[in-house]
Design an enzyme around this catalytic site. Structure first.
Site, PDB file in Angstrom:
ATOM      1  N   ASP A   1       0.823  -1.225   0.000  1.00 60.58           N
ATOM      2  CA  ASP A   1       0.000   0.000   0.000  1.00 60.58           C
ATOM      3  C   ASP A   1       0.853   1.269   0.000  1.00 60.58           C
ATOM      4  O   ASP A   1       0.498   2.256  -0.637  1.00 60.58           O
ATOM      5  CB  ASP A   1      -0.903   0.043   1.244  1.00 60.58           C
TER       6      ASP A   1
HETATM    7  P1  NAP Z   1       0.812  -4.026   3.108  1.00 57.41           P
HETATM    8  O1  NAP Z   1       0.158  -3.060   2.197  1.00 57.41           O
HETATM    9  O2  NAP Z   1      -0.009  -4.643   4.164  1.00 57.41           O
HETATM   10  O3  NAP Z   1       1.463  -5.159   2.177  1.00 57.41           O
HETATM   11  C1  NAP Z   1       2.286  -6.133   2.715  1.00 57.41           C
HETATM   12  C2  NAP Z   1       2.692  -7.064   1.594  1.00 57.41           C
HETATM   13  O4  NAP Z   1       3.649  -7.943   2.144  1.00 57.41           O
HETATM   14  C3  NAP Z   1       1.551  -7.921   1.084  1.00 57.41           C
HETATM   15  O5  NAP Z   1       1.102  -7.462  -0.165  1.00 57.41           O
HETATM   16  C4  NAP Z   1       2.123  -9.337   1.024  1.00 57.41           C
HETATM   17  O6  NAP Z   1       2.043  -9.832  -0.298  1.00 57.41           O
HETATM   18  C5  NAP Z   1       3.579  -9.133   1.412  1.00 57.41           C
HETATM   19  N1  NAP Z   1       4.069 -10.224   2.264  1.00 57.41           N
HETATM   20  C6  NAP Z   1       3.451 -10.810   3.313  1.00 57.41           C
HETATM   21  N2  NAP Z   1       4.210 -11.785   3.818  1.00 57.41           N
HETATM   22  C7  NAP Z   1       5.351 -11.810   3.075  1.00 57.41           C
HETATM   23  C8  NAP Z   1       6.522 -12.592   3.104  1.00 57.41           C
HETATM   24  N3  NAP Z   1       6.707 -13.586   4.000  1.00 57.41           N
HETATM   25  N4  NAP Z   1       7.496 -12.333   2.200  1.00 57.41           N
HETATM   26  C9  NAP Z   1       7.322 -11.357   1.281  1.00 57.41           C
HETATM   27  N5  NAP Z   1       6.235 -10.582   1.206  1.00 57.41           N
HETATM   28  C10 NAP Z   1       5.253 -10.808   2.104  1.00 57.41           C
HETATM   29  O7  NAP Z   1       2.086  -3.395   3.837  1.00 57.41           O
HETATM   30  P2  NAP Z   1       2.672  -1.909   3.825  1.00 57.41           P
HETATM   31  O8  NAP Z   1       3.009  -1.490   2.436  1.00 57.41           O
HETATM   32  O9  NAP Z   1       3.735  -1.921   4.871  1.00 57.41           O
HETATM   33  O10 NAP Z   1       1.472  -0.996   4.263  1.00 57.41           O
HETATM   34  C11 NAP Z   1       0.971  -0.969   5.580  1.00 57.41           C
HETATM   35  C12 NAP Z   1      -0.535  -0.950   5.538  1.00 57.41           C
HETATM   36  O11 NAP Z   1      -1.018  -1.203   6.850  1.00 57.41           O
HETATM   37  C13 NAP Z   1      -1.097   0.390   5.104  1.00 57.41           C
HETATM   38  O12 NAP Z   1      -2.294   0.217   4.394  1.00 57.41           O
HETATM   39  C14 NAP Z   1      -1.382   1.076   6.442  1.00 57.41           C
HETATM   40  O13 NAP Z   1      -2.392   2.064   6.356  1.00 57.41           O
HETATM   41  C15 NAP Z   1      -1.855  -0.117   7.259  1.00 57.41           C
HETATM   42  N6  NAP Z   1      -1.699   0.051   8.706  1.00 57.41           N
HETATM   43  C16 NAP Z   1      -0.565   0.557   9.217  1.00 57.41           C
HETATM   44  C17 NAP Z   1      -0.450   0.740  10.578  1.00 57.41           C
HETATM   45  C18 NAP Z   1       0.790   1.350  11.192  1.00 57.41           C
HETATM   46  O14 NAP Z   1       0.693   1.971  12.246  1.00 57.41           O
HETATM   47  N7  NAP Z   1       1.944   1.161  10.577  1.00 57.41           N
HETATM   48  C19 NAP Z   1      -1.473   0.321  11.404  1.00 57.41           C
HETATM   49  C20 NAP Z   1      -2.615  -0.269  10.834  1.00 57.41           C
HETATM   50  C21 NAP Z   1      -2.706  -0.395   9.471  1.00 57.41           C
HETATM   51  P3  NAP Z   1       2.067 -11.426  -0.574  1.00 57.41           P
HETATM   52  O15 NAP Z   1       0.969 -12.005   0.245  1.00 57.41           O
HETATM   53  O16 NAP Z   1       1.872 -11.540  -2.023  1.00 57.41           O
HETATM   54  O17 NAP Z   1       3.409 -11.913  -0.125  1.00 57.41           O
END
Ligand code: NAP
Length: 466
Positions: free
Chosen positions: A389
């Site tokens: 994201d």
């Molecule tokens: P993300 O959008 O959740 O994407 C994580 C990606 O990691 C997934 O597409 C997944 O794809 C991949 N993944 C999972 N396990 C894996 C593995 N073992 N090896 C390789 N890839 C793996 O993560 P992000 O870009 O860090 O974004 C964070 C999101 O969380 C945002 O939408 C944010 O708003 C939300 N959020 C953040 C917080 C905070 O405080 N940081 C709190 C709540 C929500 P595959 O399954 O294809 O591997």
């Protein structure tokens, strides 16, 4: 010891503690000084406790010892939870803080109303303390339960929910006003306590998904405000200062998170919000180009500037130590390597900083989103490690996307982008990412730890050919 000397010692310890708390917050805001910040907070709290225990009004130390031992017995296992469980652990800490404030307020009310010595001011402040304390208690327990998935995580909404919640709060506020008018009206106090406990539950019911961590920092803010009220009740200025620092820092963190996730703060506070985005209907899948670890090794070796974008997948795979190996290999070749840190990458604030610090990546290599975005057009290779994201260009232009308006790391603007993930599955927001099918993007499919291990191995075998 003479009373004047004890009083002076208590005051001196309070002033020192307040100063240390302020410096602690300042130092905690930067990874380079965070450890010092933790130490300053611990020393400040130690001084505050010693100063308070010297208070001449304290005669029975046995109960304090029992409470401290109980707290230690609960606190030690809580401090050992894995990093992924830190959000719910933090929620539990707020629950205990809120409960303490609520119980102290109740005890003081019973004591003072019982002997008729309670003033209107005391009664009003106790009402605020008990309201904030008890709602923080049940609200934080609910939040911890949702994050731990012990209770259903989806937002629970019903028609007229906001009216219902505002009515609850309004009746509780009326009880508080009633107690100011006549502090001896104890049934109003009992109703206020019950309403506060129920309101905490109602507040968290409609929240889910990405808003949970934001709500935890709002609850942190409420716990701080409850401590301020408790400070007035106990006539303890250090508690007022510490509560105000806690309350305002929680509020500022909530604002930062709302901005980083493009959520409106008023929505988070008052709306029926936090619906987890529904995955987009599977549209036409665009073709993506995939690469092998050896390809990625070659591209990295031929780059002069590399930016690594870590995300939630790096945390799941625990790939930070492999990232470190790749970092070492590249910097050994004189390649400039930086890490792009998005404020909400992963699942809690500072998630990536903590993981990278665990792998001993130098703090100077970590660059905040706004600063790194300026450098990305001049970057040869961006290596996206399990981030989705936070690098999705749809956030810039697709008004129908749930992440529209969220600031992102401009990985698509680099000359070449390599994304490591296991599949084409979406990330947290449940939406496809057009970065993966862009002309200048290559996918390295697989577990981040395994893939980076391969890349590091290829780099080690490849010699210093730059
Ligand atoms: P993300 O959008 O959740 O994407 C994580 C990606 O990691 C997934 O597409 C997944 O794809 C991949 N993944 C999972 N396990 C894996 C593995 N073992 N090896 C390789 N890839 C793996 O993560 P992000 O870009 O860090 O974004 C964070 C999101 O969380 C945002 O939408 C944010 O708003 C939300 N959020 C953040 C917080 C905070 O405080 N940081 C709190 C709540 C929500 P595959 O399954 O294809 O591997």
């Amino acid at each position: 010891m003479n009373a004047a000397l004890v009083g002076n010692l208590t005051h001196a310890s309070y002033i020192l503690a307040a100063g240390l708390f302020i410096f602690s917050l300042r130092w905690l805001s930067r990874p380079q000084t965070a450890r010092r910040g933790v130490l300053a907070g611990v020393v400040g709290m130690g001084l505050a406790i010693v100063g308070t225990l010297l208070h001449p009004g304290i005669s029975n130390y046995l109960w304090i010892l029992v409470a401290a031992s109980l707290g230690t017995m609960i606190g030690i296992p809580l401090s050992r939870v894995p990093l992924t469980a830190v959000p719910q652990r933090t929620a539990l800490s707020h629950a205990f803080g809120g409960l303490a404030a609520g119980l102290v307020g109740t005890a003081k009310y019973m004591l003072w109303a019982g002997d008729g010595s309670i003033t209107r001011f005391q009664s009003g402040v106790i009402a605020i303390e008990v309201l904030l304390g008890f709602l923080t208690f049940t609200g934080s327990l609910m939040a911890a339960g949702k994050l731990q998935e012990a209770i259903p995580t989806r937002p629970i909404t019903f028609r007229g929910q906001n009216y219902f919640n505002f009515t609850l709060l309004g009746v509780a506020a009326l009880c508080g006003i009633g107690l100011v008018v006549d502090p001896s009206l104890w049934p109003l106090f009992a109703v206020l306590c019950v309403l506060a406990l129920v309101f905490g539950v109602m507040l968290i019911l409609p929240i889910g998904g990405a808003d949970m961590p934001t709500v935890i920092s709002i609850l942190n803010s409420y716990a701080g405000l409850a401590a301020v009220a408790m400070g007035f009740v106990m006539d303890n200025m250090l508690l007022v200062t510490a509560g105000a620092l806690d309350g305002s820092s929680g509020f500022i963190l909530s604002l930062i998170m709302c901005r980083a996730m493009n959520r409106s703060f008023t929505n988070v506070l008052f709306g029926a919000f936090g619906q987890v985005a529904v995955a987009q209907a599977a549209g036409e899948q665009k073709a993506v180009k995939s690469a092998t670890p050896q390809d990625v090794c070659d591209m990295l070796e031929n780059a002069a500037r590399v930016v690594i974008v870590p995300g939630y997948g790096m945390a799941v795979a625990q790939a930070q130590h492999r990232v470190r190996e790749v970092y070492d290999q590249l910097t050994k070749r004189g390649i400039d390597v930086k890490f792009a840190i998005h404020p909400v990458a992963g699942r809690m604030p500072g998630h990536m900083n903590v993981l990278l610090a665990e792998a001993d990546i130098p703090y100077e290599a970590l660059v905040e989103m706004d600063d790194i975005n300026r450098d990305l057009p001049q970057t040869d290779v961006v290596l996206v490690v399990g981030a989705n994201d936070v690098v999705n260009p749809a956030a810039r232009h697709d008004q129908s996307s749930p992440i529209y308006g969220m600031p992102i790391i401009d990985a698509d603007k680099a000359k070449l982008c390599v994304a490591i993930k296991r599949s084409m599955n979406p990330g947290f927001a449940g939406v496809d990412n057009e970065l993966y099918s862009a002309d200048n993007t290559l996918m390295l499919f697989g577990d981040a730890k395994a893939m980076l291990g391969e890349v590091a191995k290829a780099l080690t075998g490849g010699g210093l050919g730059h």
